[in-house]
Write an enzyme that holds these catalytic residues in place. Structure first.
Site, PDB file in Angstrom:
ATOM      1  N   ASP A  27      -7.979  -5.521   0.307  1.00 21.30           N
ATOM      2  CA  ASP A  27      -8.496  -6.302  -0.809  1.00 21.30           C
ATOM      3  C   ASP A  27      -8.112  -7.763  -0.749  1.00 21.30           C
ATOM      4  O   ASP A  27      -8.665  -8.587  -1.474  1.00 21.30           O
ATOM      5  CB  ASP A  27      -7.997  -5.709  -2.139  1.00 21.30           C
ATOM      6  CG  ASP A  27      -8.658  -4.395  -2.392  1.00 21.30           C
ATOM      7  OD1 ASP A  27      -9.843  -4.278  -2.066  1.00 21.30           O
ATOM      8  OD2 ASP A  27      -7.982  -3.476  -2.886  1.00 21.30           O
ATOM      9  N   HIS A  66       0.852  -1.191   0.000  1.00 25.21           N
ATOM     10  CA  HIS A  66       0.000   0.000   0.000  1.00 25.21           C
ATOM     11  C   HIS A  66       0.884   1.235   0.000  1.00 25.21           C
ATOM     12  O   HIS A  66       1.949   1.220   0.615  1.00 25.21           O
ATOM     13  CB  HIS A  66      -0.894   0.006   1.248  1.00 25.21           C
ATOM     14  CG  HIS A  66      -2.058   0.924   1.113  1.00 25.21           C
ATOM     15  ND1 HIS A  66      -1.975   2.258   1.401  1.00 25.21           N
ATOM     16  CD2 HIS A  66      -3.318   0.685   0.676  1.00 25.21           C
ATOM     17  CE1 HIS A  66      -3.155   2.811   1.152  1.00 25.21           C
ATOM     18  NE2 HIS A  66      -3.990   1.881   0.720  1.00 25.21           N
TER      19      HIS A  66
HETATM   20  N1  CMC Z   1       4.162  -7.549  -4.903  1.00 19.71           N
HETATM   21  C1  CMC Z   1       5.491  -7.525  -5.089  1.00 19.71           C
HETATM   22  N2  CMC Z   1       6.275  -6.428  -4.971  1.00 19.71           N
HETATM   23  C2  CMC Z   1       5.646  -5.274  -4.630  1.00 19.71           C
HETATM   24  C3  CMC Z   1       4.265  -5.213  -4.410  1.00 19.71           C
HETATM   25  C4  CMC Z   1       3.515  -6.397  -4.552  1.00 19.71           C
HETATM   26  N3  CMC Z   1       2.195  -6.407  -4.365  1.00 19.71           N
HETATM   27  N4  CMC Z   1       3.913  -3.955  -4.097  1.00 19.71           N
HETATM   28  C5  CMC Z   1       5.044  -3.229  -4.113  1.00 19.71           C
HETATM   29  N5  CMC Z   1       6.103  -4.035  -4.436  1.00 19.71           N
HETATM   30  C6  CMC Z   1       7.508  -3.625  -4.491  1.00 19.71           C
HETATM   31  C7  CMC Z   1       7.809  -2.832  -5.744  1.00 19.71           C
HETATM   32  O1  CMC Z   1       8.255  -3.638  -6.786  1.00 19.71           O
HETATM   33  C8  CMC Z   1       8.837  -1.857  -5.258  1.00 19.71           C
HETATM   34  O2  CMC Z   1      10.071  -2.529  -5.220  1.00 19.71           O
HETATM   35  P1  CMC Z   1      11.454  -1.678  -5.451  1.00 19.71           P
HETATM   36  O3  CMC Z   1      11.515  -0.665  -4.361  1.00 19.71           O
HETATM   37  O4  CMC Z   1      12.531  -2.729  -5.357  1.00 19.71           O
HETATM   38  O5  CMC Z   1      11.355  -1.078  -6.826  1.00 19.71           O
HETATM   39  C9  CMC Z   1       8.455  -1.584  -3.794  1.00 19.71           C
HETATM   40  O6  CMC Z   1       7.714  -2.738  -3.386  1.00 19.71           O
HETATM   41  C10 CMC Z   1       7.602  -0.334  -3.633  1.00 19.71           C
HETATM   42  O7  CMC Z   1       6.510  -0.403  -4.563  1.00 19.71           O
HETATM   43  P2  CMC Z   1       5.872   0.855  -5.302  1.00 19.71           P
HETATM   44  O8  CMC Z   1       5.130   0.371  -6.475  1.00 19.71           O
HETATM   45  O9  CMC Z   1       6.934   1.896  -5.474  1.00 19.71           O
HETATM   46  O10 CMC Z   1       4.881   1.344  -4.153  1.00 19.71           O
HETATM   47  P3  CMC Z   1       3.644   2.281  -4.355  1.00 19.71           P
HETATM   48  O11 CMC Z   1       3.402   2.920  -3.050  1.00 19.71           O
HETATM   49  O12 CMC Z   1       3.819   3.164  -5.546  1.00 19.71           O
HETATM   50  O13 CMC Z   1       2.480   1.224  -4.710  1.00 19.71           O
HETATM   51  C11 CMC Z   1       0.659  -0.280  -4.596  1.00 19.71           C
HETATM   52  C12 CMC Z   1       1.478   0.789  -3.846  1.00 19.71           C
HETATM   53  C13 CMC Z   1      -0.604  -0.594  -3.766  1.00 19.71           C
HETATM   54  C14 CMC Z   1       0.189   0.270  -5.958  1.00 19.71           C
HETATM   55  C15 CMC Z   1       1.524  -1.552  -4.797  1.00 19.71           C
HETATM   56  O14 CMC Z   1       1.925  -2.056  -3.538  1.00 19.71           O
HETATM   57  C16 CMC Z   1       0.793  -2.641  -5.593  1.00 19.71           C
HETATM   58  O15 CMC Z   1       0.834  -2.631  -6.831  1.00 19.71           O
HETATM   59  N6  CMC Z   1       0.123  -3.607  -4.888  1.00 19.71           N
HETATM   60  C17 CMC Z   1      -0.667  -4.619  -5.560  1.00 19.71           C
HETATM   61  C18 CMC Z   1      -2.026  -4.025  -5.939  1.00 19.71           C
HETATM   62  C19 CMC Z   1      -2.935  -3.854  -4.747  1.00 19.71           C
HETATM   63  O16 CMC Z   1      -3.101  -4.740  -3.927  1.00 19.71           O
HETATM   64  N7  CMC Z   1      -3.583  -2.675  -4.688  1.00 19.71           N
HETATM   65  C20 CMC Z   1      -4.583  -2.379  -3.654  1.00 19.71           C
HETATM   66  C21 CMC Z   1      -4.218  -1.238  -2.805  1.00 19.71           C
HETATM   67  S1  CMC Z   1      -5.271  -1.162  -1.358  1.00 19.71           S
HETATM   68  C22 CMC Z   1      -6.801  -0.703  -1.991  1.00 19.71           C
HETATM   69  C23 CMC Z   1      -6.868   0.728  -2.314  1.00 19.71           C
HETATM   70  O17 CMC Z   1      -6.661   1.569  -1.414  1.00 19.71           O
HETATM   71  O18 CMC Z   1      -7.201   1.045  -3.463  1.00 19.71           O
END
Ligand code: CMC
Length: 431
Positions: free
Chosen positions: A366, A308
């Site tokens: 989720d 998240h």
């Molecule tokens: N599985 C594997 N690796 C992950 C995941 C995951 N679900 N989420 C983040 N990472 C890694 C990512 O690759 C990155 O690694 P590095 O620093 O080595 O490049 C690091 O963790 C940080 O990720 P980010 O994408 O920079 O983080 P963000 O804050 O931009 O993204 C997120 C948050 C929710 C979009 C992401 O965690 C994700 O894609 N999760 C899966 C989708 C999901 O479950 N979304 C629902 C969110 S909760 C409901 C809502 O509020 O809408």
């Protein structure tokens, strides 16, 4: 306003500049850089708003490190235990929980608006039967703005209020209609004697040919799903609603924009994507393979339902959803549900794995909400509609707060331009 200041030291001997620092009730202070461009000719660069507060808000607060979520100061755990969804709607919209008389009045005002204009049925007929319900919801919620010319004066608080009631009341009807349309069953009119969630279940699952009795445990579980998704600070869809609303667009159009944004798999579409992922993994024996894949940057695969932007701890909503998941599966005699067992194993392994621990990737709301909804008989492609239904109150409360804010301006970010500098157009035969 405090007299704390942040001092910006500029290169090349330019004089340094002070910027005021504002403190909220809780949470990080905010450096007020609104005068930056005027004073320095420079802008800030913050794609994805990682460090930018886009507004002042008194509605929802998240402490992502501690795993805290407050609606108007009340912890989500207490609201989920002691209140129903419409009490939470009253809280988000008006700032306070209702007393008994206020609750009766509020419930009545919402439930009185559950029907949609008969013409709306014709909109549905224009969609393919296999259209995604979110596509239908975006279209029909936007279409509502064509029906309420009587209440589109944004500067009139009573118009804003009636629009809010209409949106909260009608979105379950529209979501249920989207589902009924997709399976070729007749639309079911709302029953205002039932509670908000029970009425939605009836519109979703009943058919005119048979009597339908709402299971109170399942209605309560759905109500909890609504409470947990009702608002979540300045997330992508809420920011979309605010940005759309900042131009003076009407609330139905703004909420339709919010629904469009919510649809994405990184946001509201994650519960659908998470269930698809669990189905794809299929068996506990394949969990390690998928954990490995999620850690491999080149695979393009992420564990859906994990991570998240704000929570760097267990999402408090996920804890409550896990509890609800147990209740629902027990009620339905599905304690040994294959996907639930798989989800628990995935969670166990991920919480011990260095990659997930170091990056603070915990299950989010989720992760379990899809399993609960599936057990209740809700089809996967309706999950994001249910999220949208629940979030409508948050969107409308945030939109209303924005319109009432004297500091509100049309949202208009700047950019760091990296394209071609000015150049001349050549005649076509010289290009
Ligand atoms: N599985 C594997 N690796 C992950 C995941 C995951 N679900 N989420 C983040 N990472 C890694 C990512 O690759 C990155 O690694 P590095 O620093 O080595 O490049 C690091 O963790 C940080 O990720 P980010 O994408 O920079 O983080 P963000 O804050 O931009 O993204 C997120 C948050 C929710 C979009 C992401 O965690 C994700 O894609 N999760 C899966 C989708 C999901 O479950 N979304 C629902 C969110 S909760 C409901 C809502 O509020 O809408």
């Amino acid at each position: 306003m405090s007299d704390k200041k942040a001092n910006l030291i500029l290169p090349n001997g330019e004089p340094s500049i002070d910027f005021p620092i504002h403190s909220g009730t809780i949470g990080p202070d905010a450096v007020d850089i609104r005068a930056l461009l005027g004073k320095t000719g420079k802008v800030t660069y913050d794609p994805g708003f990682l460090s930018t507060a886009s507004c002042r808000s008194a509605i929802t607060y998240i402490d992502g490190d501690e795993g805290v979520l407050l609606y108007r100061g009340y912890p989500i755990e207490q609201l989920a235990k002691h209140c129903d969804f419409l009490e939470v709607c009253h809280l988000l919209m008006n700032g306070e929980l209702p007393n008994s008389a206020e609750k009766s009045d509020f419930d009545l005002r919402v439930m009185r608006h559950t029907m949609v204009h008969d013409q709306i049925n014709n909109f549905f007929r224009g969609f393919r039967r296999d259209a995604h319900p979110m596509a239908i919801l975006v279209g029909t919620v936007g279409a509502l703005s064509a029906f309420y010319h009587d209440s589109l004066d944004l500067n009139d608080p009573s118009h804003r209020e009636i629009s809010a009631f209409r949106l909260i009341a009608k979105i379950p009807t529209l979501a249920a209609m989207a589902y009924k349309y997709s399976i070729g069953q007749p639309f079911v009119y709302p029953d205002n004697e039932l509670g908000y969630s029970a009425n939605f279940m009836r519109m979703l699952f009943s058919v005119p040919a048979e009597e339908y009795k709402v299971n109170p445990t399942l209605a309560r579980a759905l109500d909890r799903i609504f409470i947990l998704h009702a608002d979540h600070e300045q997330n992508a869809s809420t920011s979309t609603v605010r940005l759309a609303g900042s131009s003076g667009a009407n609330p139905f159009a703004c909420v339709a924009a919010g629904i469009a944004c919510l649809w994405g798999p990184a946001h509201g579409g994650a519960n659908e994507a998470c269930l698809d992922m669990l189905e794809e993994i299929g068996d506990v024996s394949r969990v390690n393979e998928y954990i490995k894949k999620a850690k491999d940057k080149n695979s393009g695969f992420r564990l859906m339902g994990f991570g998240h932007r704000v929570y760097k701890n267990y999402d408090p909503r996920a804890k409550l959803m896990r509890e609800t998941c147990h209740e629902v599966l027990n009620e339905l005699g599905l304690e040994n549900d294959r996907l639930f067992k798989l989800a628990m194993e995935l969670e166990r392994i991920a919480l011990e794995d260095d990659y997930f621990v170091e990056k603070k990737l915990y299950p989010n709301v989720d992760f379990y909400s899809g399993i609960v909804q599936r057990a209740m008989g809700i089809p996967t492609n309706m999950f994001t509609c249910i999220f949208a239904l629940a979030r409508t109150v948050g969107w409308i409360a945030q939109w209303n707060e924005m319109i009432s804010d004297s500091e509100q301006k049309i949202g208009r970010p700047r950019q760091l331009y990296v394209g071609e500098a000015i150049r001349d157009v050549k005649q076509i035969d010289h290009r």
